[in-house]
Design a protein around this motif. Structure first.
Motif, PDB file in Angstrom:
ATOM      1  N   ASP A 173       6.727   4.417  -2.693  1.00 16.35           N
ATOM      2  CA  ASP A 173       5.831   3.287  -2.418  1.00 16.35           C
ATOM      3  C   ASP A 173       5.274   3.739  -0.962  1.00 16.35           C
ATOM      4  O   ASP A 173       4.657   3.227  -0.411  1.00 16.35           O
ATOM      5  N   SER A 174       5.447   4.827  -0.529  1.00 18.59           N
ATOM      6  CA  SER A 174       5.113   5.417   0.591  1.00 18.59           C
ATOM      7  C   SER A 174       3.590   6.157   0.588  1.00 18.59           C
ATOM      8  O   SER A 174       2.864   6.361   1.558  1.00 18.59           O
ATOM      9  N   THR A 175       3.213   6.168  -0.604  1.00 19.78           N
ATOM     10  CA  THR A 175       1.878   7.057  -1.069  1.00 19.78           C
ATOM     11  C   THR A 175       1.201   5.679  -1.747  1.00 19.78           C
ATOM     12  O   THR A 175       1.748   5.045  -2.556  1.00 19.78           O
ATOM     13  N   ASP A 176      -0.227   5.621  -1.678  1.00 21.16           N
ATOM     14  CA  ASP A 176      -1.284   4.566  -1.961  1.00 21.16           C
ATOM     15  C   ASP A 176      -1.924   5.242  -3.196  1.00 21.16           C
ATOM     16  O   ASP A 176      -2.582   6.252  -2.768  1.00 21.16           O
ATOM     17  N   GLU A 177      -2.157   4.485  -4.270  1.00 23.87           N
ATOM     18  CA  GLU A 177      -3.047   4.988  -5.260  1.00 23.87           C
ATOM     19  C   GLU A 177      -3.768   3.869  -5.575  1.00 23.87           C
ATOM     20  O   GLU A 177      -3.383   2.647  -5.765  1.00 23.87           O
ATOM     21  N   PHE A 178      -5.281   4.089  -5.371  1.00 25.73           N
ATOM     22  CA  PHE A 178      -6.384   2.777  -5.694  1.00 25.73           C
ATOM     23  C   PHE A 178      -7.205   3.251  -6.784  1.00 25.73           C
ATOM     24  O   PHE A 178      -7.615   4.272  -7.220  1.00 25.73           O
ATOM     25  N   ALA A 179      -7.235   1.939  -7.552  1.00 29.78           N
ATOM     26  CA  ALA A 179      -8.132   2.054  -8.617  1.00 29.78           C
ATOM     27  C   ALA A 179      -9.123   0.801  -8.645  1.00 29.78           C
ATOM     28  O   ALA A 179      -8.546  -0.225  -8.307  1.00 29.78           O
ATOM     29  N   TYR A 180     -10.239   0.787  -8.918  1.00 30.82           N
ATOM     30  CA  TYR A 180     -11.086  -0.406  -8.538  1.00 30.82           C
ATOM     31  C   TYR A 180     -11.420  -0.872 -10.054  1.00 30.82           C
ATOM     32  O   TYR A 180     -11.626  -0.152 -10.875  1.00 30.82           O
ATOM     33  N   PRO A 181     -11.560  -2.046 -10.093  1.00 34.28           N
ATOM     34  CA  PRO A 181     -11.548  -3.189  -8.974  1.00 34.28           C
ATOM     35  C   PRO A 181      -9.984  -3.564  -8.893  1.00 34.28           C
ATOM     36  O   PRO A 181      -9.876  -4.783  -8.037  1.00 34.28           O
ATOM     37  N   GLY A 182      -9.099  -2.983  -9.407  1.00 30.37           N
ATOM     38  CA  GLY A 182      -7.754  -3.596  -9.224  1.00 30.37           C
ATOM     39  C   GLY A 182      -7.203  -3.693  -7.900  1.00 30.37           C
ATOM     40  O   GLY A 182      -6.218  -4.553  -7.627  1.00 30.37           O
ATOM     41  N   CYS A 183      -7.973  -3.127  -6.736  1.00 29.63           N
ATOM     42  CA  CYS A 183      -7.268  -3.061  -5.425  1.00 29.63           C
ATOM     43  C   CYS A 183      -8.175  -3.940  -4.475  1.00 29.63           C
ATOM     44  O   CYS A 183      -8.117  -3.714  -3.248  1.00 29.63           O
ATOM     45  N   TYR A 184      -9.207  -4.730  -5.059  1.00 23.39           N
ATOM     46  CA  TYR A 184     -10.115  -5.303  -4.190  1.00 23.39           C
ATOM     47  C   TYR A 184      -8.987  -6.538  -3.743  1.00 23.39           C
ATOM     48  O   TYR A 184      -8.310  -7.124  -4.706  1.00 23.39           O
ATOM     49  N   ASN A 185      -9.171  -7.284  -2.683  1.00 29.03           N
ATOM     50  CA  ASN A 185      -8.471  -8.404  -2.216  1.00 29.03           C
ATOM     51  C   ASN A 185      -8.584  -9.472  -3.133  1.00 29.03           C
ATOM     52  O   ASN A 185      -7.631 -10.321  -3.265  1.00 29.03           O
ATOM     53  N   GLU A 186      -9.905  -9.666  -3.556  1.00 28.39           N
ATOM     54  CA  GLU A 186     -10.077 -11.137  -4.143  1.00 28.39           C
ATOM     55  C   GLU A 186      -9.576 -11.119  -5.700  1.00 28.39           C
ATOM     56  O   GLU A 186      -9.346 -12.279  -5.960  1.00 28.39           O
ATOM     57  N   VAL A 187      -9.412  -9.942  -6.365  1.00 27.60           N
ATOM     58  CA  VAL A 187      -8.637  -9.999  -7.581  1.00 27.60           C
ATOM     59  C   VAL A 187      -7.173 -10.378  -7.567  1.00 27.60           C
ATOM     60  O   VAL A 187      -6.613 -10.185  -6.433  1.00 27.60           O
ATOM     61  N   VAL A 188      -6.555 -10.723  -8.667  1.00 25.63           N
ATOM     62  CA  VAL A 188      -5.050 -10.830  -8.895  1.00 25.63           C
ATOM     63  C   VAL A 188      -4.676  -9.533  -9.419  1.00 25.63           C
ATOM     64  O   VAL A 188      -5.014  -9.098 -10.429  1.00 25.63           O
ATOM     65  N   SER A 189      -4.161  -8.699  -8.582  1.00 22.61           N
ATOM     66  CA  SER A 189      -3.630  -7.428  -8.945  1.00 22.61           C
ATOM     67  C   SER A 189      -2.483  -7.187  -9.465  1.00 22.61           C
ATOM     68  O   SER A 189      -1.498  -7.522  -8.892  1.00 22.61           O
ATOM     69  N   ILE A 190      -2.327  -6.683 -10.581  1.00 24.39           N
ATOM     70  CA  ILE A 190      -0.894  -6.435 -11.416  1.00 24.39           C
ATOM     71  C   ILE A 190      -0.310  -5.356 -11.563  1.00 24.39           C
ATOM     72  O   ILE A 190      -0.962  -4.415 -12.233  1.00 24.39           O
ATOM     73  N   GLY A 191       0.968  -5.246 -11.015  1.00 26.83           N
ATOM     74  CA  GLY A 191       1.536  -4.152 -11.264  1.00 26.83           C
ATOM     75  C   GLY A 191       2.571  -4.078 -12.395  1.00 26.83           C
ATOM     76  O   GLY A 191       2.521  -5.104 -12.912  1.00 26.83           O
ATOM     77  N   ALA A 192       3.288  -3.214 -12.967  1.00 28.52           N
ATOM     78  CA  ALA A 192       4.106  -3.224 -13.921  1.00 28.52           C
ATOM     79  C   ALA A 192       5.692  -2.997 -13.873  1.00 28.52           C
ATOM     80  O   ALA A 192       6.026  -2.217 -13.088  1.00 28.52           O
ATOM     81  N   ILE A 193       6.450  -3.565 -14.433  1.00 26.79           N
ATOM     82  CA  ILE A 193       7.769  -3.317 -14.835  1.00 26.79           C
ATOM     83  C   ILE A 193       7.999  -3.129 -16.149  1.00 26.79           C
ATOM     84  O   ILE A 193       7.645  -3.345 -17.101  1.00 26.79           O
ATOM     85  N   ASN A 194       9.403  -2.637 -16.410  1.00 26.08           N
ATOM     86  CA  ASN A 194       9.767  -2.476 -17.567  1.00 26.08           C
ATOM     87  C   ASN A 194      10.821  -3.737 -18.059  1.00 26.08           C
ATOM     88  O   ASN A 194      10.654  -4.660 -17.382  1.00 26.08           O
ATOM     89  N   LEU A 195      11.151  -3.660 -19.261  1.00 25.36           N
ATOM     90  CA  LEU A 195      11.721  -4.889 -19.751  1.00 25.36           C
ATOM     91  C   LEU A 195      13.195  -5.204 -19.177  1.00 25.36           C
ATOM     92  O   LEU A 195      14.036  -6.327 -19.280  1.00 25.36           O
ATOM     93  N   GLU A 196      13.727  -4.401 -18.389  1.00 27.11           N
ATOM     94  CA  GLU A 196      15.079  -4.419 -17.586  1.00 27.11           C
ATOM     95  C   GLU A 196      14.708  -4.703 -16.097  1.00 27.11           C
ATOM     96  O   GLU A 196      15.464  -4.715 -15.424  1.00 27.11           O
ATOM     97  N   ARG A 197      13.356  -5.031 -15.851  1.00 32.39           N
ATOM     98  CA  ARG A 197      12.829  -5.435 -14.620  1.00 32.39           C
ATOM     99  C   ARG A 197      12.679  -4.407 -13.450  1.00 32.39           C
ATOM    100  O   ARG A 197      13.010  -4.751 -12.408  1.00 32.39           O
ATOM    101  N   ASN A 198      12.782  -3.401 -14.006  1.00 29.38           N
ATOM    102  CA  ASN A 198      12.773  -2.179 -13.002  1.00 29.38           C
ATOM    103  C   ASN A 198      11.132  -1.740 -13.021  1.00 29.38           C
ATOM    104  O   ASN A 198      10.460  -1.852 -13.889  1.00 29.38           O
ATOM    105  N   SER A 199      10.776  -1.518 -11.804  1.00 28.54           N
ATOM    106  CA  SER A 199       9.308  -0.898 -11.589  1.00 28.54           C
ATOM    107  C   SER A 199       9.029   0.305 -12.184  1.00 28.54           C
ATOM    108  O   SER A 199       9.939   1.168 -12.412  1.00 28.54           O
ATOM    109  N   SER A 200       7.811   0.129 -12.799  1.00 26.87           N
ATOM    110  CA  SER A 200       7.523   1.301 -13.961  1.00 26.87           C
ATOM    111  C   SER A 200       7.144   2.454 -12.995  1.00 26.87           C
ATOM    112  O   SER A 200       6.416   2.240 -12.067  1.00 26.87           O
ATOM    113  N   ARG A 201       7.493   3.661 -13.153  1.00 26.39           N
ATOM    114  CA  ARG A 201       6.833   4.805 -12.386  1.00 26.39           C
ATOM    115  C   ARG A 201       5.519   5.105 -12.244  1.00 26.39           C
ATOM    116  O   ARG A 201       4.954   5.367 -11.064  1.00 26.39           O
ATOM    117  N   PHE A 202       4.908   4.712 -13.134  1.00 20.95           N
ATOM    118  CA  PHE A 202       3.412   4.915 -13.415  1.00 20.95           C
ATOM    119  C   PHE A 202       2.687   3.935 -12.594  1.00 20.95           C
ATOM    120  O   PHE A 202       1.121   4.089 -12.182  1.00 20.95           O
TER     121      PHE A 202
END
Length: 321
Positions: free
Chosen positions: A183-212
């Motif tokens: 989390d100390s490095t930022d990865e940006f893809a547009y439009p997902g990083c625009y402030n106006e959108v609801v930007s969604i990250g991923a977790i696995n079914l065990e509620r752990n953050s997805s590495r990707f």
């Protein structure tokens, strides 16, 4: 050189001829527990993607129309068939209907507007995406769902999204799959990083953050994005992974929230108010906010909070804007 937008990279784990289950991701966000209140009837979700298998038994009765903006089928605007599979999978997570077979989506009575902006290769021009957003606006969509992205900040794309927001349309985007688990490095893809959108990250079914999953300060919340079962080409089903799979969980969730909230307040809520209603239905998972934003979308509202539902909304709106 012309810049292009692509489907957010994803992994196809397996395909199946037939299934009969409520997908685990749909259960994890607690959607079935509020179906007694609403299943999303009356909501129109515009799916900007690779099209859809319009004859899929779990989807055909939910599709109310669409438009093709790509170079597939000689650019015939009336043919929005999916030759890739990505768009069909996304559509199923949002609104696969309840029919005692196959899968069921988060909002199984919501309507799907299929807006084909990516071709059979999962690639599209920014102009196609922009036209697709304006088409969704013209069709009075309640929610725009985009599991796509590119590396370039295009002002015209941003402007189209802002126009949708001004029309009180919720715009949901996948955060992207360029993450490195740090989390100390930022990865940006547009439009997902625009402030106006609801930007969604991923977790696995065990509620752990997805590495990707991409990390940055604009991630709003997370949803299941690994091992997600949904509809696929030729009436089949497939299990896929990616933030592309997380975003439609939230698009469907917002369809349910919008119906419920409008009923509770006796009026149509604005986009900022609906966003606030989404955020109050999240639970922190203990990850960095850059990875999970406000946490996992969790649709049930504890009974002890029900009585202060209306009182909380004003404060939530103020904090969200």
């Amino acid at each position: 050189m012309e810049h292009k937008v692509h489907v957010i990279p994803h992994t196809v784990i397996q395909q199946e001829e037939s299934v009969k289950e409520v997908p685990k991701g749909v259960e994890l966000i607690q959607a079935p527990k509020i179906w007694s209140e609403t299943k999303g009837k009356g909501m129109k979700v515009a799916v900007l993607d690779t099209g859809c298998d319009v004859n899929h038994p779990d989807l055909k009765d939910r599709i109310i129309g669409g438009r093709n903006f790509t170079d597939d089928d000689r650019s015939n605007p009336e043919i929005y068939t999916d030759y890739n599979g990505h768009g069909t999978h996304v559509a199923g997570t949002i609104a696969a209907q309840e029919n005692d077979a196959g899968v069921i989506g988060v909002a199984p009575e919501a309507d799907l507007l299929i807006v084909k902006v990516l071709n059979r290769n999962g690639s599209g021009q920014y102009a196609w995406i922009i036209k697709g957003i304006h088409y969704a606006i013209e069709q009075n969509a309640d929610i725009i769902s985009m599991s796509l992205g590119g590396p370039v900040d295009v002002p015209e794309l941003h402007a189209a999204i802002k126009t949708a927001i001004r029309k009180n349309i919720l715009v949901v985007c996948a955060a992207g799959n360029e993450g490195d688990g740090d989390d100390s490095t930022d990865e940006f893809a547009y439009p997902g990083c625009y402030n106006e959108v609801v930007s969604i990250g991923a977790i696995n079914l065990e509620r752990n953050s997805s590495r990707f999953t991409n990390s940055h300060n604009e991630v709003d919340c997370v949803a299941p994005g690994e091992g997600i079962l949904s509809t696929y080409l030729n009436g089949k089903y497939a299990t896929l992974s990616g933030t592309s799979m997380a975003a439609p969980h939230v698009s469907g969730a917002l369809a349910l929230i919008k119906v419920y909230a409008n009923q509770q307040f006796g009026r149509k809520l604005s986009e900022p108010e609906l966003y606030a209603q989404l955020i109050r239905r999240t639970v922190p998972l203990g990850n960095s906010p850059k990875l999970e934003g406000n946490g996992l979308v969790y649709l049930t509202v504890p009974e002890h909070l029900a009585g202060i539902f209306a009182e909380n909304v004003k404060a939530a709106v103020l904090s969200a804007t």
